[in-house]
Design a protein around this motif. Structure first.
Motif, PDB file in Angstrom:
ATOM      1  N   ARG A   1       0.852  -1.183   0.000  1.00  0.00           N
ATOM      2  CA  ARG A   1       0.000   0.000   0.000  1.00  0.00           C
ATOM      3  C   ARG A   1       0.890   1.235   0.000  1.00  0.00           C
ATOM      4  O   ARG A   1       1.747   1.386   0.869  1.00  0.00           O
ATOM      5  CB  ARG A   1      -0.926   0.010   1.209  1.00  0.00           C
TER       6      ARG A   1
ATOM      7  N   ASN B   1      -3.288   0.692  -3.623  1.00  0.00           N
ATOM      8  CA  ASN B   1      -3.008  -0.697  -3.272  1.00  0.00           C
ATOM      9  C   ASN B   1      -2.516  -1.403  -4.524  1.00  0.00           C
ATOM     10  O   ASN B   1      -3.118  -1.279  -5.586  1.00  0.00           O
ATOM     11  CB  ASN B   1      -4.254  -1.396  -2.746  1.00  0.00           C
TER      12      ASN B   1
ATOM     13  N   ARG C   1       0.945  -5.247   2.728  1.00  0.00           N
ATOM     14  CA  ARG C   1      -0.426  -5.556   3.104  1.00  0.00           C
ATOM     15  C   ARG C   1      -0.580  -7.046   3.367  1.00  0.00           C
ATOM     16  O   ARG C   1       0.035  -7.881   2.692  1.00  0.00           O
ATOM     17  CB  ARG C   1      -1.397  -5.166   1.993  1.00  0.00           C
TER      18      ARG C   1
ATOM     19  N   ASP D   1      -9.168  -2.212   6.157  1.00  0.00           N
ATOM     20  CA  ASP D   1      -8.066  -2.904   5.500  1.00  0.00           C
ATOM     21  C   ASP D   1      -8.219  -4.419   5.561  1.00  0.00           C
ATOM     22  O   ASP D   1      -7.561  -5.145   4.802  1.00  0.00           O
ATOM     23  CB  ASP D   1      -6.738  -2.506   6.138  1.00  0.00           C
TER      24      ASP D   1
ATOM     25  N   THR E   1     -11.075   3.639   2.797  1.00  0.00           N
ATOM     26  CA  THR E   1     -11.718   3.012   3.951  1.00  0.00           C
ATOM     27  C   THR E   1     -12.620   4.019   4.645  1.00  0.00           C
ATOM     28  O   THR E   1     -12.519   5.228   4.419  1.00  0.00           O
ATOM     29  CB  THR E   1     -10.677   2.487   4.950  1.00  0.00           C
TER      30      THR E   1
END
Length: 381
Positions: free
Chosen positions: A194, A229, A259, A282, A371
């Motif tokens: 990320r 990402n 990640r 996440d 998010t």
């Protein structure tokens, strides 16, 4: 904007721009309604008056033609003290005026400065304009060729957060105002990372790419934004552009973090008339094609049934996708990014279900990696 009127005005100007370069002196202001010519390294002076042509949107304008050369980098600057300048790059394609780029305030204060490259050799037009219809007065317009600055490449490790600064000496975007830095990141094939950039009140922009002839080139269909990402395709180095469009300068932080493997998607049931509050995090499932996190909700519907799906959030730009699972894969039927008024970041999707069966509603974001809390409602239209 009245496109028909705009095209007519600029096409008329373009036809007059065929006057040989020597017949028009770039330093002399063009008469009202008559375009002038502009050469690299020269300035023109002009006046926007009551008799100067105007557009439906923004204000009065004058047109100047120049001969563009592909591969060269240009900057055009428009300055005025009695009105807010607005400058645009335009070309004519099959009788239609194509606005390629424009700028309002990148020249300092209310002055305009536009940096650009042209895709092919030929005649192009610079439109010198007032931002508002009531803008009147004198202005100066200058066109220069700009040498590309050498690219300094920084090093950024997976797991590292780096503090840096965007300054006037950093490389500039080709067709947009703004500066950027480039970093080399080394990783392993299949490694999930990320990337994130933060820059006080400004909106930074990250992009993954490669080096071509010593310069950064974005990957085709590359995701961009404050956070990306990604899955590293090959072991070795890849390159990250960290910039801010609009000309913002100042301190920023950039990081690359590994990640964890996402959890499998869990489908939660939702019924007609029900409202659910949830959160993208996440730990949620992720669409590997675009790195967007999502929650999934199951809805049992009937053929011909019309449903209204509303998704809102104060923390991310929402995106709704409605589909069905076929052989373990999500097949999208309909999707929506914006509500009916096309303002804000909430989404509303109204559709008719094609058949009896179980449907899946994916709650996700417009950009990858976002998010935050959200509210989902399914109801009758």
């Amino acid at each position: 904007m009245n496109t028909r009127r705009l095209s007519g005005l600029l096409l008329a100007a373009a036809s007059l721009c065929s006057v040989p370069a020597g017949a028009v002196h770039a330093q002399r202001p063009a008469a009202a309604g008559v375009p002038g010519t502009l050469r690299v390294g020269q300035s023109v002076s002009g006046t926007l008056s009551e008799g100067t042509p105007s557009m439906t949107e923004r204000g009065r304008f004058r047109v100047y033609s120049f001969q563009g050369v592909p591969g060269r980098r240009y900057v055009v600057t428009m300055q005025a003290t009695s009105f807010d300048p607005y400058v645009s790059l335009v070309r004519t394609v099959s009788g239609v005026s194509d606005y390629m780029a424009s700028d309002d305030d990148s020249g300092g204060g209310t002055n305009a400065r536009l940096r650009f490259q042209v895709p092919a050799a030929g005649s192009y037009m610079i439109v010198a304009q007032s931002l508002t219809l009531d803008g009147l007065g004198t202005f100066t317009l200058r066109l220069d060729s700009v040498a590309r600055r050498p690219l300094a490449i920084g090093a950024l490790r997976v797991g590292q957060t780096l503090q840096a600064q965007l300054t006037d000496s950093d490389p500039e975007f080709d067709n947009l105002p703004g500066h950027y830095d480039v970093y080399r990141v080394r990783g392993q094939a299949g490694q999930r990372v990320r990337l994130r950039m933060e820059m006080a009140e400004n909106v930074p922009n990250l992009m993954i790419g490669r080096l071509e002839n010593g310069q950064f080139a974005a990957d085709e269909d590359a995701t961009q934004g404050e956070q990306i990402n990604a899955v590293i395709p090959d072991s070795g180095a890849f390159y990250v552009q960290a910039g801010a469009m609009g000309g913002e300068l100042g301190a920023y932080t950039v990081s690359v973090m590994e990640r964890a493997t996402p959890r499998p998607s869990r489908v939660q049931p939702i019924r007609r008339g029900e409202t659910v509050e949830g959160e993208l995090s996440d730990d949620d499932a992720e669409n590997e094609a675009d790195e967007r996190l999502y929650d999934a909700f199951g809805y049992v519907g009937r053929a011909g049934e019309r449903v209204r799906i509303e998704l809102s959030s104060e923390e991310f730009d929402t995106y709704i996708a409605l589909g069905q699972m076929v052989n373990g894969e999500f097949r999208e039927i309909a999707a929506n990014d914006d509500a009916e008024d096309e303002e804000g970041t909430d989404s509303v999707l109204e559709t008719e279900l094609p058949s009896d069966g179980r449907y899946v509603i994916r709650v996700t974001s417009f950009t990858g990696g976002a998010t935050g809390a959200y509210r989902l409602r399914v109801s009758a239209p």
